[in-house]
Structure formats: structure tokens, C-alpha cells
Design an enzyme around this catalytic site. Structure first.
Site, short mmCIF file in Angstrom:
data_model
loop_
_atom_site.label_atom_id
_atom_site.label_comp_id
_atom_site.label_asym_id
_atom_site.label_seq_id
_atom_site.Cartn_x
_atom_site.Cartn_y
_atom_site.Cartn_z
CD GLN A 182 14.43 -32.48 16.80
OE1 GLN A 182 15.32 -31.76 17.27
NE2 GLN A 182 13.16 -32.14 16.78
NE ARG A 194 13.83 -33.61 23.50
CZ ARG A 194 12.83 -33.08 24.20
NH1 ARG A 194 12.20 -32.02 23.74
NH2 ARG A 194 12.48 -33.60 25.35
CB SER A 213 -1.83 -33.13 28.87
OG SER A 213 -2.23 -31.80 28.67
N GLY A 225 8.21 -29.29 17.26
CA GLY A 225 7.07 -29.90 17.94
C GLY A 225 7.08 -31.41 17.93
CD GLU A 226 11.21 -35.93 16.89
OE1 GLU A 226 11.42 -37.17 16.84
OE2 GLU A 226 12.04 -35.08 16.55
CD GLU A 255 -3.35 -9.53 6.69
OE1 GLU A 255 -4.50 -9.36 6.28
OE2 GLU A 255 -2.42 -10.00 5.99
NE ARG A 264 -8.00 -12.86 13.13
CZ ARG A 264 -8.00 -14.18 13.26
NH1 ARG A 264 -7.02 -14.90 12.77
NH2 ARG A 264 -8.99 -14.78 13.91
#
Length: 303
Positions: free
Chosen positions: A54, A56, A70, A95-96, A129, A133
């Protein structure tokens, strides 16, 4: 609200599948791999390791704390992405900040998209796919588009060809991800539509966004009314005055005195509109086809 519960239940069910040694999915061709690809799964936070590559390494503690607050109130809106490395073990891909904030918020599980070795094309197929939907909300579609761009390395032009949508359509969905998380949640829960979101995205100030969003909810405003509010805000910000609405002329006394008689005769609250030249019109409301027929007969003298 029922929709959100359904998703959580689905995530827990797939999580149990991954913990079953008999279903140790290692490649896209393995049994039940199709149930994993393209779905959101609740994973134990302790089973996820940070990616050592990573780039960052510094995270602002204050913003991380704000995100954790939040998450406590709204949950994790945008799932993280992980790669399966071993049985019930995963490595973070993206998404760390969300993962760190979830730990800070005291969560034990976190929603995640799972990647499997050599599954890029299978993931792309599953996402495409999934986009087709009809029960997806706008934010779910936007997240799917963003994942195809980030994880499959598609340009918006290539994505347009892959999913059979105009590039402008894709752009409109992606822009929704810039909305305040509270508004995104409201859109996912069906409190506001994509049209409301597209109007609000034109306001960069998040506090102003939320102020208008709260007004939409409180007053059940239409998309057109929301667009008007946004326009007034932008004009006010630029120092311009919103266009003044024409002021209705006062109703003449001889008309005012007759309104009660009209109301009594038609058994409906009759309204009067008068322009500046003294010309006017009577407005007689009706509530159904039968009520309309009743008023019509009164006007024609059939009653």
C-alpha cells in the site's frame, strides 16, 4: 429499510460459505465462486491483513475519527475490496481508511468485495451482469461502474462499450459518488431519487448540500423544486438575485363576496386567480371521476 436488511442477511450467508472448509474457493472456476464474485460479503475484520505494498502510509487522525463517527451512524457505505490469500484469510486491495475507521468504530465485520487470483475477467462479467439488474439503486450502479474502472482498468469509453450505456450516462452515475455520504445513504434507502442527487451534485459545499437535502425530505420536494432551490442557491452565491415571481393582483370585493356562495354550491373550495388587468378565472377542484361528473352536471344545470 427492508432492502438493507436483505443485503446484510445475504452478506452474512456468503460469509458463512467462505468459512466452510469444504467451500475453500481458490479460483474463479471453483464451486460456488460465482456466488462470491460481484456480491457484497460481511467479513471478519480480523481476517483481513493490510496490503504491504500500500503506497499510502499516513492517515489524518482527525478525518479518520470523523469517518469512524459516520460509520457508527450510517455503517460502511462503500465496501472495501480484498483479495483471498488463504482459507478465510484476505488481503486488502482498496479501502484502508474505511477499514481503519471501522476498527476505530468498534465494528467486528466490514462489507467487502472479494477478488480471487486470476479472476479479473470473471469479476468484470459478474459486475456487468449485476449492473443489468433492475432492482439496483443509483449508488449501487455507480459503485459497480467505479469498480470496473478501478479494478479492471477500463476507461469510460471502454466501460460504455462493455455495459452498453452512453458515456454521459456513466458519468452521471459516477458523479453521484461525490455527494455527501448522508445523501448517498438517503438515495440507497429511497428517500430521494437520482434526479434529486443530480441536482444536488451541482453544489460543492457539503453543508449547503445537506441543508437542501433536509428540506427535500421535510417538504417532499419534487426534482423540479429541488433544481429551483439549487439554482436560487447558486444565484445567491454569485450575488445575483433570483428572478422575482409575478405578484397576483388582489381579488376584487365583488368576487370575494361571491366565493362562499360558489363554495357552497359546488361543495368544493373554489379558488380565484386575478391578473393585473382585472381578468380572472375560477378554479373548481375535484377528487375523482364521479366528483367531476357531479360538478359538470351542476354547471350544466342537470342537477
Amino acid at each position: 429499510m427492508a432492502k438493507a436488511v436483505k443485503k446484510q442477511a445475504l452478506g452474512r450467508g456468503l460469509s458463512a460459505l467462505l468459512k466452510d472448509p469444504e467451500n475453500d474457493i481458490k479460483s474463479a472456476s471453483d464451486k460456488n465462486a460465482d456466488k462470491v464474485l460481484g456480491n457484497i460479503i460481511e467479513l471478519d475484520i480480523e481476517s483481513i491483513e493490510i496490503n504491504p505494498f500500500q503506497p499510502r502510509t499516513n492517515f489524518n487522525e482527525e478525518t479518520l475519527t470523523e469517518l469512524s463517527i459516520s460509520i457508527k451512524e450510517l455503517g460502511v457505505i462503500q465496501p472495501i475490496t480484498v483479495r483471498k490469500t488463504d482459507f478465510n484469510k484476505f488481503q486488502l486491495i482498496s479501502g484502508e481508511r474505511r477499514l481503519r475507521a471501522s476498527k476505530l468504530a468498534g465494528l467486528t465485520t466490514v462489507p467487502a468485495f472479494i477478488r480471487i487470483a486470476n479472476d479479473q475477467e470473471s469479476l468484470a462479467m459478474a459486475l456487468v451482469e449485476n449492473i443489468q439488474r433492475h432492482d439496483l439503486d443509483p449508488i449501487e450502479i455507480a459503485l459497480s461502474y467505479q469498480r470496473l474502472i478501478d479494478e479492471i482498468n477500463l476507461t469510460q469509453e471502454q466501460l460504455s462499450d462493455r455495459v452498453g450505456k452512453k458515456r454521459s450516462t456513466i458519468t452521471n452515475y459516477l458523479r453521484l459518488l461525490k455527494l455527501d455520504p448522508i445523501i448517498q445513504t438517503g438515495m440507497r434507502d429511497g428517500f430521494v431519487s437520482m434526479g434529486h442527487g443530480r441536482a444536488l451534485i451541482n453544489i460543492e459545499n457539503k453543508k449547503a448540500q445537506l441543508s437542501i437535502y433536509e428540506k427535500i425530505i421535510a417538504e417532499s420536494l419534487s426534482v423540479r423544486a429541488t433544481e429551483a432551490l439549487v439554482k436560487d442557491y447558486q444565484l445567491g452565491k454569485s450575488g445575483q438575485k433570483p428572478a422575482s415571481k409575478p405578484v397576483a393582483a388582489p381579488v376584487p370585493e365583488f368576487v370575494e363576496n361571491s366565493i362562499p356562495k360558489f363554495t357552497e354550491y359546488f361543495s368544493a373550495k373554489v379558488d380565484v386567480k386575478v391578473d393585473k388587468n382585472g381578468k380572472g378565472k375560477l378554479i373548481i377542484p375535484f377528487t375523482s371521476n364521479d366528483d367531476f361528473e357531479r360538478i359538470k352536471k351542476l354547471i350544466s344545470g342537470e342537477l
